[in-house]
Design a protein around this motif. Sequence first.
Motif, PDB file in Angstrom:
ATOM      1  N   GLN A 279      55.527  42.695  44.255  1.00  0.00           N
ATOM      2  CA  GLN A 279      55.234  42.018  45.507  1.00  0.00           C
ATOM      3  C   GLN A 279      54.216  42.780  46.351  1.00  0.00           C
ATOM      4  OE1 GLN A 279      59.549  41.581  46.468  1.00  0.00           O
ATOM      5  NE2 GLN A 279      58.986  39.485  47.003  1.00  0.00           N
ATOM      6  N   LYS A 280      54.136  44.085  46.171  1.00  0.00           N
ATOM      7  CA  LYS A 280      53.125  44.872  46.873  1.00  0.00           C
ATOM      8  C   LYS A 280      51.753  44.755  46.216  1.00  0.00           C
ATOM      9  CE  LYS A 280      56.293  48.424  48.649  1.00  0.00           C
ATOM     10  NZ  LYS A 280      56.685  49.866  48.559  1.00  0.00           N
ATOM     11  N   VAL A 281      51.726  44.652  44.886  1.00  0.00           N
ATOM     12  CA  VAL A 281      50.452  44.626  44.170  1.00  0.00           C
ATOM     13  C   VAL A 281      49.767  43.270  44.281  1.00  0.00           C
ATOM     14  CG1 VAL A 281      49.376  44.812  41.878  1.00  0.00           C
ATOM     15  CG2 VAL A 281      51.067  46.497  42.608  1.00  0.00           C
ATOM     16  N   GLN A 282      50.532  42.178  44.341  1.00  0.00           N
ATOM     17  CA  GLN A 282      49.924  40.847  44.429  1.00  0.00           C
ATOM     18  C   GLN A 282      48.959  40.736  45.617  1.00  0.00           C
ATOM     19  OE1 GLN A 282      50.201  38.260  42.239  1.00  0.00           O
ATOM     20  NE2 GLN A 282      48.794  37.025  43.456  1.00  0.00           N
ATOM     21  N   PRO A 283      49.360  41.088  46.829  1.00  0.00           N
ATOM     22  CA  PRO A 283      48.399  41.005  47.944  1.00  0.00           C
ATOM     23  C   PRO A 283      47.260  42.020  47.837  1.00  0.00           C
ATOM     24  CG  PRO A 283      50.504  41.903  48.690  1.00  0.00           C
ATOM     25  CD  PRO A 283      50.724  41.382  47.318  1.00  0.00           C
ATOM     26  N   VAL A 284      47.476  43.131  47.144  1.00  0.00           N
ATOM     27  CA  VAL A 284      46.370  44.071  46.920  1.00  0.00           C
ATOM     28  C   VAL A 284      45.247  43.371  46.169  1.00  0.00           C
ATOM     29  CG1 VAL A 284      45.653  46.116  45.622  1.00  0.00           C
ATOM     30  CG2 VAL A 284      47.728  46.194  47.010  1.00  0.00           C
ATOM     31  N   GLY A 285      45.601  42.673  45.088  1.00  0.00           N
ATOM     32  CA  GLY A 285      44.594  41.957  44.317  1.00  0.00           C
ATOM     33  C   GLY A 285      43.920  40.862  45.114  1.00  0.00           C
ATOM     34  N   GLU A 286      44.702  40.140  45.886  1.00  0.00           N
ATOM     35  CA  GLU A 286      44.133  39.066  46.700  1.00  0.00           C
ATOM     36  C   GLU A 286      43.135  39.625  47.711  1.00  0.00           C
ATOM     37  OE1 GLU A 286      47.620  37.326  48.331  1.00  0.00           O
ATOM     38  OE2 GLU A 286      48.254  36.385  46.440  1.00  0.00           O
ATOM     39  N   ASP A 287      43.488  40.754  48.338  1.00  0.00           N
ATOM     40  CA  ASP A 287      42.605  41.340  49.329  1.00  0.00           C
ATOM     41  C   ASP A 287      41.359  41.942  48.686  1.00  0.00           C
ATOM     42  OD1 ASP A 287      42.153  42.050  52.143  1.00  0.00           O
ATOM     43  OD2 ASP A 287      42.327  44.108  51.432  1.00  0.00           O
ATOM     44  N   MET A 288      41.501  42.538  47.507  1.00  0.00           N
ATOM     45  CA  MET A 288      40.345  43.088  46.803  1.00  0.00           C
ATOM     46  C   MET A 288      39.306  42.004  46.530  1.00  0.00           C
ATOM     47  SD  MET A 288      42.182  45.637  44.064  1.00  0.00           S
ATOM     48  CE  MET A 288      40.741  45.742  43.008  1.00  0.00           C
ATOM     49  N   MET A 289      39.752  40.861  46.043  1.00  0.00           N
ATOM     50  CA  MET A 289      38.811  39.785  45.738  1.00  0.00           C
ATOM     51  C   MET A 289      38.211  39.196  47.008  1.00  0.00           C
ATOM     52  SD  MET A 289      40.325  37.854  42.363  1.00  0.00           S
ATOM     53  CE  MET A 289      41.939  37.476  43.032  1.00  0.00           C
ATOM     54  N   ARG A 290      39.004  39.107  48.053  1.00  0.00           N
ATOM     55  CA  ARG A 290      38.497  38.554  49.310  1.00  0.00           C
ATOM     56  C   ARG A 290      37.412  39.452  49.893  1.00  0.00           C
ATOM     57  NH1 ARG A 290      43.023  37.425  51.175  1.00  0.00           N
ATOM     58  NH2 ARG A 290      43.491  39.439  52.142  1.00  0.00           N
ATOM     59  N   ARG A 291      37.630  40.753  49.929  1.00  0.00           N
ATOM     60  CA  ARG A 291      36.668  41.640  50.586  1.00  0.00           C
ATOM     61  C   ARG A 291      35.442  41.939  49.727  1.00  0.00           C
ATOM     62  NH1 ARG A 291      41.167  45.686  49.915  1.00  0.00           N
ATOM     63  NH2 ARG A 291      40.549  47.185  48.316  1.00  0.00           N
ATOM     64  N   THR A 292      35.546  41.745  48.409  1.00  0.00           N
ATOM     65  CA  THR A 292      34.383  41.953  47.533  1.00  0.00           C
ATOM     66  C   THR A 292      33.643  40.660  47.234  1.00  0.00           C
ATOM     67  OG1 THR A 292      35.759  41.729  45.549  1.00  0.00           O
ATOM     68  CG2 THR A 292      35.417  43.971  46.414  1.00  0.00           C
ATOM     69  N   GLY A 293      34.233  39.521  47.570  1.00  0.00           N
ATOM     70  CA  GLY A 293      33.614  38.235  47.290  1.00  0.00           C
ATOM     71  C   GLY A 293      33.734  37.801  45.846  1.00  0.00           C
ATOM     72  N   VAL A 294      34.597  38.467  45.059  1.00  0.00           N
ATOM     73  CA  VAL A 294      34.795  38.098  43.658  1.00  0.00           C
ATOM     74  C   VAL A 294      35.714  36.883  43.591  1.00  0.00           C
ATOM     75  CG1 VAL A 294      35.820  38.814  41.468  1.00  0.00           C
ATOM     76  CG2 VAL A 294      34.412  40.420  42.778  1.00  0.00           C
ATOM     77  N   SER A 295      35.269  35.868  42.880  1.00  0.00           N
ATOM     78  CA  SER A 295      36.078  34.661  42.753  1.00  0.00           C
ATOM     79  C   SER A 295      35.673  33.905  41.501  1.00  0.00           C
ATOM     80  CB  SER A 295      35.896  33.759  43.982  1.00  0.00           C
ATOM     81  OG  SER A 295      36.629  32.560  43.835  1.00  0.00           O
ATOM     82  N   PHE A 296      36.660  33.523  40.722  1.00  0.00           N
ATOM     83  CA  PHE A 296      36.434  32.686  39.537  1.00  0.00           C
ATOM     84  C   PHE A 296      37.439  31.555  39.587  1.00  0.00           C
ATOM     85  CE2 PHE A 296      35.091  36.961  38.331  1.00  0.00           C
ATOM     86  CZ  PHE A 296      33.818  36.729  37.834  1.00  0.00           C
ATOM     87  N   GLY A 297      36.957  30.344  39.686  1.00  0.00           N
ATOM     88  CA  GLY A 297      37.840  29.204  39.799  1.00  0.00           C
ATOM     89  C   GLY A 297      38.520  28.851  38.488  1.00  0.00           C
ATOM     90  N   SER A 298      39.624  28.151  38.593  1.00  0.00           N
ATOM     91  CA  SER A 298      40.350  27.682  37.431  1.00  0.00           C
ATOM     92  C   SER A 298      39.605  26.493  36.799  1.00  0.00           C
ATOM     93  CB  SER A 298      41.763  27.239  37.823  1.00  0.00           C
ATOM     94  OG  SER A 298      42.388  26.570  36.752  1.00  0.00           O
ATOM     95  N   ARG A 299      39.567  26.445  35.489  1.00  0.00           N
ATOM     96  CA  ARG A 299      38.941  25.306  34.804  1.00  0.00           C
ATOM     97  C   ARG A 299      39.800  24.043  34.979  1.00  0.00           C
ATOM     98  NH1 ARG A 299      37.373  29.295  30.582  1.00  0.00           N
ATOM     99  NH2 ARG A 299      35.110  29.434  30.627  1.00  0.00           N
ATOM    100  N   TRP A 300      41.054  24.222  35.195  1.00  0.00           N
ATOM    101  CA  TRP A 300      41.955  23.105  35.463  1.00  0.00           C
ATOM    102  C   TRP A 300      42.236  23.038  36.951  1.00  0.00           C
ATOM    103  CZ3 TRP A 300      46.231  23.545  31.070  1.00  0.00           C
ATOM    104  CH2 TRP A 300      45.603  23.307  29.830  1.00  0.00           C
ATOM    105  N   PRO A 301      42.448  21.856  37.492  1.00  0.00           N
ATOM    106  CA  PRO A 301      42.688  21.752  38.937  1.00  0.00           C
ATOM    107  C   PRO A 301      44.013  22.372  39.332  1.00  0.00           C
ATOM    108  CG  PRO A 301      43.034  19.647  37.842  1.00  0.00           C
ATOM    109  CD  PRO A 301      42.453  20.558  36.809  1.00  0.00           C
ATOM    110  N   VAL A 302      43.965  23.178  40.399  1.00  0.00           N
ATOM    111  CA  VAL A 302      45.189  23.734  40.984  1.00  0.00           C
ATOM    112  C   VAL A 302      45.476  22.918  42.229  1.00  0.00           C
ATOM    113  CG1 VAL A 302      46.279  25.758  41.987  1.00  0.00           C
ATOM    114  CG2 VAL A 302      44.656  26.029  40.084  1.00  0.00           C
ATOM    115  N   VAL A 303      46.595  22.185  42.221  1.00  0.00           N
ATOM    116  CA  VAL A 303      46.881  21.224  43.294  1.00  0.00           C
ATOM    117  C   VAL A 303      48.059  21.683  44.126  1.00  0.00           C
ATOM    118  CG1 VAL A 303      45.922  19.308  41.982  1.00  0.00           C
ATOM    119  CG2 VAL A 303      48.357  19.837  41.789  1.00  0.00           C
TER     120      VAL A 303
END
Length: 462
Positions: A438-462
Motif C-alpha cells: 500500500q505504500k509502494v502503489q502511490p510511490v509509483g503513481e507519483d513517480m509517473m505523475r512528476r516525470t510525465g511518464v504515461s502509457f495507456g492501456s490498449r483496452w479501455p479502462v472504464v
Amino acid sequence: MQSSGASLKLENAEYVVTVDAERRIVRGGTIIVEDSTITHVGKADELASVQAEQVIDARHMVATPGFTNGHMHVSYAHATRGVFPDDLPTAEYLRTVFVLQQSMSEEEEYLTSLLGITELLKYGVTTFMDPGTTTHLDACMEAYRESGCRIIVGRSVNDTGDVAGVPPMSTDEALAATEDAIRRYDGALDGRVSAWAMPFSQETCSAELLKALKGMADAHGTGLTLHQANNKDAVEAHKAEHGLFPVERLARDGVLGPNVLLAHLAYAVEAEIDALARTDTKVVLCPTAALKQGTGLALHGVLPELLERGVCVGLGTDAGNNANLTETMRSMYLVAVVFKDGRRTTGVLPAEQALEVATIDGARALGLDAKVGSLEAGKKADIVLFDTRRPEWRTLFNPVNNLVYSADGRSVHTVIVDGRVVVRDHAPTFVDEWELIQKVQPVGEDMMRRTGVSFGSRWPVV
C-alpha cells in the motif's frame, strides 16, 4: 549420534535435495544449524537425538538450497511494474526507466527495494546481485538489514557513453565511485553484503576503465560484472564496428577472469566461448528478459555449449518492469525447456543441470559457492522448504523433476537465510507485506505523475 545442542533443527523432510558434491537426495532428512551454519545433513533417525532451540517440522516438505539471482535491478522496478507496452522500442524503454529511477527519493527507493526483496525471498531467492543501479545505497542498506537477504551491490559507472540518457563521468570519477562502494559496503551486515566493481557495459566504458576496474576487483578480492551484448545481431554489429567480437575484445584487454561475470550473455561465437572457458569467466543468463524482448534465445542461445565447455553459468531475471518476473525458479524452468525446443531434442539441459545452474553454479558465478549454493556441513544456512501438500507436487517420486518442471515459488513455505527464518508459512517475517504494498502503489503513481511518464492501456479502462 550423541545428543547435543543446536540453534535450529529442520526435521523429517520428505526429501532434502542437497546439491552437494555427490548430489545426494536424502529421503526422510534432517538439517541441523548452529548459529548461521549448517552442521549436519542426514537421515532423520540418525539425527533424532539432537536437541535444538528451534525445531521446524519439515514433514511433507522438500528442502533445497536457497536460489540465486545473478542479475536483478531491485531498487526501482516494482514501483512502475507492468506499465510498459510489449512493443516499446528498447532505447525508449531504457531512457524511460532511467528517468523514473533518477526521480526517486531515498524513502521511495528503500520502500521499492524492500518490496522487491520481499518477492525474491518469498519465492526462494536468498542471494542476488543488484548490478549497480541503486542510487541511495545507504538508505537501502536498511532494507537489506531488515529482510536478511544476501546481496551483492556496487555503483554502476560509465566514462565514454550515455547510459539511456545518463551522461558519462570521468574515468577518475568512475574509479573513485567504485573504490568508495567497495570500501564502504563489502562485508557489511555480518558478511551478507558484498560489493563489486560494476561498469555498465563495453559500449559505455573505455578499455582503460575496464582494465583498471578489473585490477581493483583483484586487489580487493572481489568481483566485476557488466552488461554484455546479449543477442546475435548485437554481437555481429560489435564485430563489424571493432574488428573483434565483444568477448574477444575483453580478452584482449585483460578484462576476463574467474572474478568476472558477464550479464545477459546469451549468444557467443566459438572463439568467445573458448575465451570464457580458458579464463574461467562467469556468465549469468536472464531468460525471462531475453524471451520477453524477442532476442532469439531459443534459436541462437548458446547455454548448452557454454555448459559443455565447463563455463560457469548462473541465472538472473533483470528487472520487475523489464522481464516483469523476478523468480529464479521461472528462469530455471525456462532454460530447461527453451533449449530443448530450440534444438529440437530432449537431450539438452536435463532437470538436474537446470537446478545446478539455479543454485550451486549460480553461487559460484557470484563467488559465493564456499558459503552457499548447497546443503552441507560448513555452508551457511540458506535453506528453502517447499510445501508438497499441493497438486503441482503430486504425485512425488523424483523431487528434482517436480521442482524444475511443475513447482514454482507459490509452494515456498519457509525460507532461512544465515540461520534466520525470513519466510514462515508463505509470509515474510520481517515486514507487513500488505502494508508495504500500500505504500509502494502511490510511490509509483507519483513517480509517473512528476516525470510525465504515461502509457495507456490498449483496452479501455472504464
